[in-house]
Design a protein around this motif. Structure first.
Motif, PDB file in Angstrom:
ATOM      1  N   LYS A 166       0.830  -1.209   0.000  1.00 30.60           N
ATOM      2  CA  LYS A 166       0.000   0.000   0.000  1.00 30.60           C
ATOM      3  C   LYS A 166       0.864   1.259   0.000  1.00 30.60           C
ATOM      4  O   LYS A 166       0.560   2.245   0.678  1.00 30.60           O
ATOM      5  CB  LYS A 166      -0.958  -0.022   1.191  1.00 30.60           C
ATOM      6  CG  LYS A 166      -1.940  -1.189   1.154  1.00 30.60           C
ATOM      7  CD  LYS A 166      -2.902  -1.190   2.326  1.00 30.60           C
ATOM      8  CE  LYS A 166      -3.875  -2.368   2.247  1.00 30.60           C
ATOM      9  NZ  LYS A 166      -4.794  -2.418   3.406  1.00 30.60           N
ATOM     10  N   TYR A 167       1.923   1.216  -0.754  1.00 29.06           N
ATOM     11  CA  TYR A 167       2.830   2.357  -0.887  1.00 29.06           C
ATOM     12  C   TYR A 167       2.160   3.441  -1.727  1.00 29.06           C
ATOM     13  O   TYR A 167       1.694   3.188  -2.835  1.00 29.06           O
ATOM     14  CB  TYR A 167       4.131   1.893  -1.547  1.00 29.06           C
ATOM     15  CG  TYR A 167       5.104   3.003  -1.870  1.00 29.06           C
ATOM     16  CD1 TYR A 167       5.771   3.682  -0.860  1.00 29.06           C
ATOM     17  CD2 TYR A 167       5.355   3.375  -3.197  1.00 29.06           C
ATOM     18  CE1 TYR A 167       6.672   4.706  -1.152  1.00 29.06           C
ATOM     19  CE2 TYR A 167       6.250   4.389  -3.498  1.00 29.06           C
ATOM     20  CZ  TYR A 167       6.908   5.050  -2.470  1.00 29.06           C
ATOM     21  OH  TYR A 167       7.787   6.060  -2.764  1.00 29.06           O
ATOM     22  N   THR A 168       2.100   4.650  -1.182  1.00 32.93           N
ATOM     23  CA  THR A 168       1.432   5.752  -1.893  1.00 32.93           C
ATOM     24  C   THR A 168       2.320   6.975  -2.075  1.00 32.93           C
ATOM     25  O   THR A 168       1.937   7.927  -2.747  1.00 32.93           O
ATOM     26  CB  THR A 168       0.161   6.192  -1.134  1.00 32.93           C
ATOM     27  OG1 THR A 168       0.518   6.572   0.208  1.00 32.93           O
ATOM     28  CG2 THR A 168      -0.858   5.059  -1.090  1.00 32.93           C
ATOM     29  N   SER A 169       3.498   6.961  -1.477  1.00 32.97           N
ATOM     30  CA  SER A 169       4.392   8.116  -1.572  1.00 32.97           C
ATOM     31  C   SER A 169       4.940   8.262  -2.998  1.00 32.97           C
ATOM     32  O   SER A 169       4.923   7.322  -3.787  1.00 32.97           O
ATOM     33  CB  SER A 169       5.555   7.947  -0.598  1.00 32.97           C
ATOM     34  OG  SER A 169       6.505   8.977  -0.769  1.00 32.97           O
ATOM     35  N   THR A 170       5.383   9.451  -3.295  1.00 34.29           N
ATOM     36  CA  THR A 170       6.093   9.685  -4.566  1.00 34.29           C
ATOM     37  C   THR A 170       7.564  10.003  -4.294  1.00 34.29           C
ATOM     38  O   THR A 170       8.284  10.434  -5.202  1.00 34.29           O
ATOM     39  CB  THR A 170       5.454  10.852  -5.344  1.00 34.29           C
ATOM     40  OG1 THR A 170       5.482  12.033  -4.520  1.00 34.29           O
ATOM     41  CG2 THR A 170       4.021  10.525  -5.728  1.00 34.29           C
ATOM     42  N   ASN A 171       7.977   9.777  -3.060  1.00 37.69           N
ATOM     43  CA  ASN A 171       9.338  10.130  -2.662  1.00 37.69           C
ATOM     44  C   ASN A 171      10.305   8.994  -2.995  1.00 37.69           C
ATOM     45  O   ASN A 171      10.845   8.319  -2.116  1.00 37.69           O
ATOM     46  CB  ASN A 171       9.392  10.464  -1.177  1.00 37.69           C
ATOM     47  CG  ASN A 171      10.557  11.386  -0.842  1.00 37.69           C
ATOM     48  OD1 ASN A 171      11.251  11.870  -1.732  1.00 37.69           O
ATOM     49  ND2 ASN A 171      10.760  11.615   0.441  1.00 37.69           N
ATOM     50  N   HIS A 172      10.462   8.776  -4.292  1.00 34.97           N
ATOM     51  CA  HIS A 172      11.366   7.731  -4.771  1.00 34.97           C
ATOM     52  C   HIS A 172      11.910   8.133  -6.138  1.00 34.97           C
ATOM     53  O   HIS A 172      11.349   9.005  -6.807  1.00 34.97           O
ATOM     54  CB  HIS A 172      10.632   6.386  -4.886  1.00 34.97           C
ATOM     55  CG  HIS A 172       9.521   6.394  -5.889  1.00 34.97           C
ATOM     56  ND1 HIS A 172       8.201   6.612  -5.539  1.00 34.97           N
ATOM     57  CD2 HIS A 172       9.522   6.247  -7.250  1.00 34.97           C
ATOM     58  CE1 HIS A 172       7.449   6.589  -6.626  1.00 34.97           C
ATOM     59  NE2 HIS A 172       8.233   6.362  -7.681  1.00 34.97           N
ATOM     60  N   VAL A 173      12.986   7.494  -6.525  1.00 36.57           N
ATOM     61  CA  VAL A 173      13.535   7.647  -7.874  1.00 36.57           C
ATOM     62  C   VAL A 173      13.792   6.257  -8.435  1.00 36.57           C
ATOM     63  O   VAL A 173      14.013   5.301  -7.678  1.00 36.57           O
ATOM     64  CB  VAL A 173      14.839   8.476  -7.892  1.00 36.57           C
ATOM     65  CG1 VAL A 173      14.574   9.908  -7.453  1.00 36.57           C
ATOM     66  CG2 VAL A 173      15.925   7.831  -7.032  1.00 36.57           C
ATOM     67  N   VAL A 174      13.750   6.138  -9.747  1.00 35.98           N
ATOM     68  CA  VAL A 174      14.063   4.872 -10.408  1.00 35.98           C
ATOM     69  C   VAL A 174      15.430   5.006 -11.071  1.00 35.98           C
ATOM     70  O   VAL A 174      15.629   5.845 -11.950  1.00 35.98           O
ATOM     71  CB  VAL A 174      12.996   4.504 -11.457  1.00 35.98           C
ATOM     72  CG1 VAL A 174      13.403   3.239 -12.216  1.00 35.98           C
ATOM     73  CG2 VAL A 174      11.638   4.304 -10.781  1.00 35.98           C
ATOM     74  N   ILE A 175      16.368   4.198 -10.613  1.00 30.85           N
ATOM     75  CA  ILE A 175      17.716   4.170 -11.175  1.00 30.85           C
ATOM     76  C   ILE A 175      18.062   2.710 -11.448  1.00 30.85           C
ATOM     77  O   ILE A 175      18.229   1.927 -10.504  1.00 30.85           O
ATOM     78  CB  ILE A 175      18.761   4.786 -10.219  1.00 30.85           C
ATOM     79  CG1 ILE A 175      18.384   6.224  -9.853  1.00 30.85           C
ATOM     80  CG2 ILE A 175      20.156   4.735 -10.837  1.00 30.85           C
ATOM     81  CD1 ILE A 175      19.300   6.853  -8.800  1.00 30.85           C
ATOM     82  N   PRO A 176      18.154   2.299 -12.695  1.00 35.03           N
ATOM     83  CA  PRO A 176      18.461   0.897 -12.999  1.00 35.03           C
ATOM     84  C   PRO A 176      19.913   0.566 -12.671  1.00 35.03           C
ATOM     85  O   PRO A 176      20.717   1.467 -12.371  1.00 35.03           O
ATOM     86  CB  PRO A 176      18.210   0.809 -14.506  1.00 35.03           C
ATOM     87  CG  PRO A 176      18.519   2.186 -15.000  1.00 35.03           C
ATOM     88  CD  PRO A 176      18.049   3.121 -13.919  1.00 35.03           C
ATOM     89  N   CYS A 177      20.246  -0.699 -12.724  1.00 33.83           N
ATOM     90  CA  CYS A 177      21.638  -1.102 -12.549  1.00 33.83           C
ATOM     91  C   CYS A 177      22.453  -0.553 -13.721  1.00 33.83           C
ATOM     92  O   CYS A 177      22.147  -0.844 -14.880  1.00 33.83           O
ATOM     93  CB  CYS A 177      21.753  -2.620 -12.487  1.00 33.83           C
ATOM     94  SG  CYS A 177      21.058  -3.320 -10.980  1.00 33.83           S
ATOM     95  N   THR A 178      23.453   0.240 -13.411  1.00 33.86           N
ATOM     96  CA  THR A 178      24.219   0.940 -14.435  1.00 33.86           C
ATOM     97  C   THR A 178      25.571   0.263 -14.668  1.00 33.86           C
ATOM     98  O   THR A 178      25.975  -0.639 -13.932  1.00 33.86           O
ATOM     99  CB  THR A 178      24.428   2.403 -14.023  1.00 33.86           C
ATOM    100  OG1 THR A 178      24.872   2.444 -12.657  1.00 33.86           O
ATOM    101  CG2 THR A 178      23.134   3.188 -14.145  1.00 33.86           C
ATOM    102  N   LEU A 179      26.257   0.730 -15.694  1.00 34.33           N
ATOM    103  CA  LEU A 179      27.534   0.140 -16.086  1.00 34.33           C
ATOM    104  C   LEU A 179      28.659   0.537 -15.136  1.00 34.33           C
ATOM    105  O   LEU A 179      28.671   1.636 -14.583  1.00 34.33           O
ATOM    106  CB  LEU A 179      27.907   0.606 -17.490  1.00 34.33           C
ATOM    107  CG  LEU A 179      27.058   0.075 -18.639  1.00 34.33           C
ATOM    108  CD1 LEU A 179      27.313   0.882 -19.902  1.00 34.33           C
ATOM    109  CD2 LEU A 179      27.338  -1.407 -18.880  1.00 34.33           C
TER     110      LEU A 179
END
Length: 369
Positions: A166-179
């Motif tokens: 039930k996560y409703t926050s927008t306090n996140h970022v999406v960062i994939p596994c990088t090189l």
């Protein structure tokens, strides 16, 4: 700022996703980044030396023996942090996140989530510790909901949080596994030809490559099923398996001379990937895989390889279709596979450079604190 890891051993992933991240944050934001690493007591001093030689500003601590005793490590973490003023922390994984929060020694706590931990323990790790498997849902929920800010490796992982916690926050970022910063995205014909010659591949061979471990989520049974179909369909196909010896036995027995196994040093992997024509990311349809961000995806692209990928692998299955840098395994016509041209490979390497360097996520890192 502190970057905290728990029970992560040094290796290729640790180098690219932890050490390189600390260096990137330090260089980009001109900030003192302290790496605090809890590691197994087994071979402690050798592992400690590896971490400290890889990153100058690190404190390496022995974990309390037994995964079920993870909570006891908060006392040592608190003791170490008493010598520093309160500061922000990035905590990699559920255990690190909960230890950071329990120590009460940090200003803002960022949960660096690398996957769906409840699903992973339920689907693949339950025999490691039945006690932790039963607790993990509550632990992961607490980590997600009680963090001040979060890093998710995929949008699919954020969706998983919403559905399960039930996560409703927008306090996140999406960062994939990088090189890793040491991985080049430059086309190197001389190196490519050299390695193909060493492996006795001809110009007419179309080389598929699998690079990885035999971890259960790698789904060797699904890989074997698809590769069997591929090699039976197209006589020009060969398979290079960059894995430990023995893991490829079923396929080498079935296709002698057409399946080649190599286990190479981490700094050699890129050269061997470049010698191939297609990268394989074929996995079963588990929740773990559906929210994942496999490091090998970016590494395949950096080598100029179109990726043959299963459906629903994190955000990457859709990415492959959108960016035209590979194909879904279910749509692959094995009989018609041909070697990609130099132009095609360079185009795929440009995609890797654009989407999988840490610097591409500067704005996301700025939003953390």
């Amino acid at each position: 700022m502190v970057y905290l890891t728990y029970n992560d051993a040094p290796g290729g992933i640790y180098q690219s996703q932890v050490i390189d991240t600390c260096r990137f944050l330090e260089d980009t934001f001109d900030e003192d980044i302290l790496l605090v690493a809890f590691i197994s007591g087994r071979n402690f001093f050798a592992t400690r030396r590896k971490i400290k030689s890889a990153y100058h500003h690190s404190i390496v601590l022995p974990m309390w023996p037994g995964i079920n005793n993870w909570r006891k490590n908060r006392f040592l973490l608190k003791l170490v942090m008493l010598t520093r003023q309160k500061e922000n922390i990035i905590a990699r994984g559920v255990f690190a996140m909960l230890l950071a929060r329990a120590s009460k020694r940090f200003l803002n706590v960022c949960f660096d989530a690398r996957g769906a931990y409840t699903a992973e323990w339920s689907e693949y790790l339950k025999n490691e510790s039945p006690g932790i498997e039963k607790e993990m849902s509550d632990m992961e929920s607490s980590a997600v909901l009680n963090a001040d800010v979060r890093i998710a490796v995929s949008q699919k992982l954020v969706d998983y949080w919403k559905e399960n916690f039930k996560y409703t926050s927008t306090n996140h970022v999406v960062i994939p596994c990088t090189l890793s910063k040491n991985v080049s995205t430059e086309y190197n014909e001389a190196e490519l030809s050299k390695v193909r010659k060493q492996l006795a591949f001809t110009d007419s061979d179309v080389v598929l490559v699998y690079s990885g471990s035999s971890a259960k989520w790698q789904s060797f049974n699904v890989l074997e099923e698809n590769i069997t179909k591929a090699l039976e369909t197209n006589a020009a196909l060969k398979l290079l398996m960059l894995c430990k010896a023995g893991e490829e036995k079923a396929l080498t027995d079935k296709f002698p001379g057409r399946v080649i196994q190599k286990w190479v040093a981490e700094d050699e992997v890129h050269s061997y990937l470049q010698a191939a024509d297609y990268g394989l990311l074929i996995r079963e349809q588990s929740v773990t895989n559906k929210v994942s961000s496999p490091v090998k995806f970016a590494e395949y692209l950096a080598a100029g390889l179109p990726v043959i990928i299963s459906e629903n692998i994190g955000d990457y299955s859709a990415f492959v279709t959108e960016k035209k840098c590979g194909m879904l395994v279910g749509n692959t016509d094995w009989a018609k596979l041909k070697r990609p041209s130099e132009v095609e490979k360079k185009g795929i390497q440009a995609i890797a450079e654009k989407y999988f360097r840490k610097a591409n996520y500067l704005e996301e890192y700025k939003k953390l604190f």
